[in-house]
Structures are given as C-alpha cells and as structure tokens.
Design a protein around this motif. Structure first.
Motif, short mmCIF file in Angstrom:
data_model
loop_
_atom_site.label_atom_id
_atom_site.label_comp_id
_atom_site.label_asym_id
_atom_site.label_seq_id
_atom_site.Cartn_x
_atom_site.Cartn_y
_atom_site.Cartn_z
N LYS A 3 0.90 -1.17 -0.01
CA LYS A 3 -0.03 -0.07 -0.14
C LYS A 3 0.80 1.20 -0.10
O LYS A 3 0.48 2.30 -0.59
N ARG A 4 2.11 1.20 0.73
CA ARG A 4 2.83 2.56 0.73
C ARG A 4 3.52 2.89 -0.55
O ARG A 4 3.62 3.82 -0.88
N THR A 5 3.88 1.73 -1.31
CA THR A 5 4.49 1.95 -2.63
C THR A 5 3.39 2.48 -3.66
O THR A 5 3.74 3.34 -4.34
N LYS A 6 2.30 2.05 -3.41
CA LYS A 6 1.11 2.33 -4.52
C LYS A 6 0.91 4.02 -4.16
O LYS A 6 0.84 4.77 -5.03
N THR A 7 0.95 4.32 -2.77
CA THR A 7 0.72 5.72 -2.41
C THR A 7 1.81 6.63 -2.92
O THR A 7 1.56 7.63 -3.31
N ASN A 8 2.98 6.11 -2.85
CA ASN A 8 4.25 6.83 -3.14
C ASN A 8 4.04 7.16 -4.52
O ASN A 8 4.26 8.14 -5.31
N ILE A 9 3.77 6.12 -5.65
CA ILE A 9 3.51 6.15 -7.01
C ILE A 9 2.39 7.21 -7.23
O ILE A 9 2.63 8.21 -7.96
N ILE A 10 1.33 7.17 -6.60
CA ILE A 10 0.26 8.09 -6.81
C ILE A 10 0.73 9.54 -6.59
O ILE A 10 0.56 10.54 -7.40
N LEU A 11 1.33 10.03 -5.26
CA LEU A 11 1.88 11.08 -4.95
C LEU A 11 2.80 11.55 -6.15
O LEU A 11 3.00 12.82 -6.51
N LEU A 12 3.72 10.82 -6.60
CA LEU A 12 4.64 11.18 -7.50
C LEU A 12 4.13 11.54 -8.80
O LEU A 12 4.53 12.58 -9.65
N ILE A 13 3.04 10.78 -9.31
CA ILE A 13 2.44 11.13 -10.28
C ILE A 13 1.63 12.70 -10.31
O ILE A 13 1.43 13.44 -11.04
N LEU A 14 1.04 12.71 -9.24
CA LEU A 14 0.17 14.02 -8.79
C LEU A 14 1.25 15.09 -8.94
O LEU A 14 1.10 16.41 -9.55
N VAL A 15 2.62 14.83 -8.43
CA VAL A 15 3.56 16.02 -8.45
C VAL A 15 3.99 16.58 -9.85
O VAL A 15 4.12 17.36 -10.25
N VAL A 16 4.32 15.43 -10.58
CA VAL A 16 4.57 15.46 -11.90
C VAL A 16 3.62 16.28 -12.67
O VAL A 16 3.80 17.25 -13.49
N ILE A 17 2.35 16.00 -12.12
CA ILE A 17 1.07 16.66 -13.02
C ILE A 17 1.18 18.00 -12.66
O ILE A 17 1.08 19.08 -13.39
N LEU A 18 1.41 18.31 -11.43
CA LEU A 18 1.54 19.87 -10.61
C LEU A 18 2.41 20.55 -11.49
O LEU A 18 2.53 21.89 -11.48
N VAL A 20 4.06 19.94 -14.37
CA VAL A 20 3.85 20.21 -15.96
C VAL A 20 2.61 20.78 -16.50
O VAL A 20 2.81 21.59 -17.31
N ALA A 21 1.49 20.92 -15.62
CA ALA A 21 0.19 21.52 -15.67
C ALA A 21 0.33 23.01 -16.26
O ALA A 21 -0.21 23.49 -17.28
N PRO A 22 1.20 23.84 -15.50
CA PRO A 22 1.37 25.41 -15.75
C PRO A 22 1.98 25.55 -17.27
O PRO A 22 1.58 26.57 -17.97
N PHE A 23 2.92 24.70 -17.56
CA PHE A 23 3.64 24.77 -18.98
C PHE A 23 2.57 24.51 -20.07
O PHE A 23 2.75 24.95 -21.03
N VAL A 24 1.55 23.48 -19.69
CA VAL A 24 0.86 23.11 -21.03
C VAL A 24 -0.24 24.27 -20.81
O VAL A 24 -0.93 24.56 -21.97
N PHE A 25 -0.76 24.44 -19.93
CA PHE A 25 -2.20 25.34 -19.89
C PHE A 25 -1.97 26.96 -19.97
O PHE A 25 -2.80 27.67 -20.03
N VAL A 26 -0.84 27.25 -19.45
CA VAL A 26 -0.76 28.67 -19.32
C VAL A 26 0.25 29.13 -20.57
O VAL A 26 1.46 28.56 -20.71
N LYS A 27 -0.30 30.09 -21.39
CA LYS A 27 0.38 30.53 -22.76
C LYS A 27 1.11 31.92 -22.45
O LYS A 27 0.46 32.47 -21.61
N GLY A 28 2.31 32.06 -22.65
CA GLY A 28 2.98 33.30 -22.87
C GLY A 28 4.22 33.04 -22.03
O GLY A 28 4.62 31.96 -21.76
N GLU A 29 4.85 34.05 -21.87
CA GLU A 29 6.59 34.07 -21.25
C GLU A 29 6.24 34.09 -19.45
O GLU A 29 5.37 34.81 -19.09
#
Length: 105
Positions: A3-18, A20-29
């Motif tokens: 369960k701990r490994t699954k939780t860590n993987i989910i948290l890692l994925i969420l961090v990567v999304i957080l 990367v998201a500004p670079f994908v959704f926010v246009k401009g400099e």
C-alpha cells in the motif's frame, strides 16, 4: 506492491502533473515579478523613476539562475533540518517516556 508503494507512486504522479500543468495550460512568457511590477507602475505612472537599484548585478542570466537555485536549496536544507530535528527530538522524548514507564513498573 504494498500500500505504501502505491501511495508513493500516486503522489509522484500528482507532483509531476502539478509541475507540468502550468507549462501546458498557461501560454506566454514567464518573467520575474520585479519586471512585471515595474511595467504595471510605468503603465499607470509614466513619470515613475526606479529609486532602488541592485548592489551587484550578476554577469549573466545563468549565474543569476545558479545563485537563485543555491539560495532556494539552502533555504530548503534549513527547513528540512529544522523539521527533522523537531521530529527526532519528539521521537527521543517519546522513547524516554516509554523507558521511564517500563522502569517504574
């Protein structure tokens, strides 16, 4: 997978999304807040003159980025040390209390 490994993987994925998201959704400099603030002030008051200047300006943008990163790393290190120290102190106090309880029995 436990369960701990699954939780860590989910948290890692969420961090990567957080991250990367500004670079994908926010246009401009992306610029510094100092530059944006000065632009806004000059937009509403064209006669504004900057009254504070840096004591030292780094020779290049790379050195400025390096110094900013070092500053952030040092701050993170200090915060992590304080949190770790507090956690260790709390754990040591708990062990002392448990030892005292066992000796009093």
């Amino acid at each position: 997978m436990n369960k701990r490994t699954k939780t860590n993987i989910i948290l890692l994925i969420l961090v990567v999304i957080l991250v990367v998201a500004p670079f994908v959704f926010v246009k401009g400099e992306y610029g510094g807040s100092d530059d944006q603030g000065t632009e806004q002030i000059k937009k509403y008051d064209p006669s504004y003159k900057v009254w504070a200047h840096p004591v030292w300006t780094p020779p290049s943008g790379e050195i400025e980025s390096l110094l900013f990163t070092v500053q952030g790393s040092l701050g993170t290190g200090i915060i992590a040390y304080v949190i770790g120290s507090a956690h260790g102190r709390k754990k040591a106090l708990k062990e002392i209390e448990q030892n005292n309880k066992q000796q009093s029995k």
